[in-house]
Enzyme design. Structure first.
Site, PDB file in Angstrom:
ATOM      1  N   GLU A 163       0.803  -1.220   0.000  1.00 12.76           N
ATOM      2  CA  GLU A 163       0.000   0.000   0.000  1.00 12.76           C
ATOM      3  C   GLU A 163       0.839   1.275   0.000  1.00 12.76           C
ATOM      4  OE1 GLU A 163      -3.028  -0.082   3.014  1.00 12.76           O
ATOM      5  OE2 GLU A 163      -3.871  -1.967   2.294  1.00 12.76           O
ATOM      6  N   GLU A 204      -5.223  -8.616   1.172  1.00  9.05           N
ATOM      7  CA  GLU A 204      -5.858  -8.270   2.445  1.00  9.05           C
ATOM      8  C   GLU A 204      -7.338  -8.041   2.202  1.00  9.05           C
ATOM      9  OE1 GLU A 204      -4.227  -4.937   4.619  1.00  9.05           O
ATOM     10  OE2 GLU A 204      -2.187  -5.581   4.191  1.00  9.05           O
TER      11      GLU A 204
HETATM   12  C1  FCB Z   1      -4.374  -1.910   5.546  1.00  6.86           C
HETATM   13  C2  FCB Z   1      -2.999  -2.217   6.077  1.00  6.86           C
HETATM   14  C3  FCB Z   1      -2.978  -3.217   7.190  1.00  6.86           C
HETATM   15  C4  FCB Z   1      -4.127  -3.018   8.143  1.00  6.86           C
HETATM   16  C5  FCB Z   1      -5.420  -2.944   7.393  1.00  6.86           C
HETATM   17  C6  FCB Z   1      -6.634  -2.802   8.262  1.00  6.86           C
HETATM   18  O1  FCB Z   1      -4.389  -0.644   4.998  1.00  6.86           O
HETATM   19  O2  FCB Z   1      -2.180  -2.702   5.033  1.00  6.86           O
HETATM   20  O3  FCB Z   1      -1.728  -3.128   7.816  1.00  6.86           O
HETATM   21  O4  FCB Z   1      -3.900  -1.919   8.912  1.00  6.86           O
HETATM   22  O5  FCB Z   1      -5.393  -1.883   6.496  1.00  6.86           O
END
Ligand code: FCB
Length: 456
Positions: A166, A361
């Site tokens: 990210e 994620e």
């Molecule tokens: C993302 C991050 C991760 C976590 C989630 C909820 O942006 O990569 O580390 O904080 O959000």
């Protein structure tokens, strides 16, 4: 699920990151990162907490891999702490830091769990911040050196590598919005940091390729948050397009095409940083990748509001306002929009050359109750996961090449500026005792995996 589009070899995983779970911040030669500095700066973290202990994963990793075995996952995405491997940022390698990740990977491999490593999940060594951090033109070289050090010392155990997690957060939350380390509030600095992160990504891919082993997969993980207009009004569409430019297009274009959209180049000039952003260098640095990781949580709906200043982490997006969503919301205040996941995966597949994708994620924070008789009921999280896995299935049915899915997160953990107030785990952690309890969502995920892989 009506028909099961997931191939047998699909990765069903869980994800974490080093700073959020490891603790042990001054053990075995680790040096401080910018997040150690940030957490220890009063007022930066909602509950005034730090990650000195976090979930103590550094000492409990065997138990945590045991939890993964119980869940039945076949892949684990984690990140490596740069300041454990290279405590001076560059130069001297720290064998004790490397040894931790070797132990972790050996435990994973012995459990038939594929290690998927991210090199940079926001925890820059503070010594490098002191030399300018991501605003320094040298940062690309520091990062490539670190990537080679990680690959040379861990490459026999790890075959899947993401450079950055990210980069939008690292660049704009960190340098323009002040919400993340290093905490700057300068619109132009966000663009400079984004540029140096993109150069660093390409250089790291190039450097790691020189140390390639057969079958290695090298990629990057982006948080592609759809920016959808709040209404049919063309003014809302124009405002949403500007948010999309900073959030998504900037990074997609830089990664795939080694360039920036024209609007972004215009913003470089407007914010007075064009002389720090060498467009030709980006074009020359561009490297193809083997996969793209997509992190997905929610959609931003955008309204045009005349005269409104650009929101902090989207500099340039003047008169664009992110609409406060209406319920039901997760604890983060995010709406639940699974169709945004299908849309995002299809977008990447349509706008860019064919490439394996991983959902690196996806998950939700909810205010879970404490365990009762060793269980925690978290039906909202189950609904969230189920609906998003169905949205992912839909993308696959529509022809998108998605090869894996990682729940954020294995454990409740340190949620950055929100400290320990947000619980994302499918395993509950009692932060006083470090006791782990698999939540109902964890059991649901285990059963889901068993069902779709035919092991149930
Ligand atoms: C993302 C991050 C991760 C976590 C989630 C909820 O942006 O990569 O580390 O904080 O959000």
């Amino acid at each position: 699920m009506t028909d099961n589009p997931f191939p047998k070899e699909f990765w069903w995983g869980v994800a974490t990151s080093a700073f959020q779970i490891e603790g042990a911040v001054d053990e075995d030669g680790r040096s401080p990162s910018i997040w150690d500095t940030f957490t220890h700066t009063p007022g930066k973290i909602r509950d005034g907490s730090d990650a000195d202990v976090a979930t103590d994963h550094y000492h409990r990793f065997r138990e945590d891999v045991g939890l993964m075995r119980e869940l039945g996952v076949n892949a684990y995405r984690f990140s490596i702490s740069w300041s454990r491997i290279l405590p001076d940022g560059t130069g001297r390698r720290n064998p004790d830091g490397v040894a931790f990740y070797r132990r972790l990977c050996e435990e994973l491999l012995a459990s038939n769990i594929t290690p998927v490593a991210t090199l940079y999940h926001w925890d820059l060594p503070q010594v490098l911040q002191d030399r300018g951090g991501w605003l320094s033109p040298d940062s690309r070289h520091w990062f490539a050196e670190y990537a080679v050090a990680a690959k040379e010392t861990l490459g026999d155990l790890i075959g899947v590598w993401a450079t950055l997690n990210e980069p939008w957060c690292a660049a704009f939350l960190g340098h323009s919005a002040g919400e993340h380390a290093p905490g700057l509030t300068d619109p132009g600095a966000g663009f400079v940091a984004a540029h140096n992160l993109m150069l660093a990504h390409h250089d790291a891919i190039a450097a790691m390729r020189e140390h390639r082993s057969d079958g290695d997969q090298l990629g990057v993980v982006l948080n592609l948050i759809p920016a959808w207009p709040a209404s049919d009004d063309p003014a809302d569409a124009a405002a949403a397009a500007k948010v999309d430019m900073v959030q998504n297009k900037l990074f997609l274009e830089a990664v795939f095409n080694g360039r920036y959209p024209d609007e972004v180049v215009e913003w470089h000039r407007r914010f007075g940083v064009a002389d720090q952003i060498d467009l030709e260098a980006l074009a020359a640095a561009r490297q193809p990748i083997d996969f793209l990781g997509v992190n997905y949580y929610n959609v931003n709906r955008v309204r045009h509001v005349p005269g409104a200043p650009a929101p902090g982490p989207w500099p340039g997006a003047d008169e664009a306002v992110i609409v406060v969503p209406e319920g039901p919301l997760t604890d983060m205040g995010w709406a639940v929009d699974p169709e945004g996941l299908t849309w995002t995966l299809k977008r990447v597949a349509t706008e860019y050359p064919p490439l394996p994708l991983y959902v690196c994620e996806n998950g939700a924070a909810y205010p879970d109750a404490d365990p009762v008789d060793g269980t925690i009921e978290d039906p909202d999280r189950i609904r969230y996961l189920e609906s998003h896995i169905e949205a992912l299935a839909e993308a696959i049915r529509q022809g998108v090449d998605v090869r894996g899915y990682f729940v954020w997160s294995l454990l409740d953990n340190f949620e950055w500026a929100k400290g320990y107030t947000m619980r994302f785990g499918i395993v509950h952690v009692d932060f006083n005792t470090q006791k782990r309890t698999i939540k109902a969502s964890g059991r649901w995920y285990r059963d889901h995996i068993a069902r779709v892989t035919g092991d149930g």
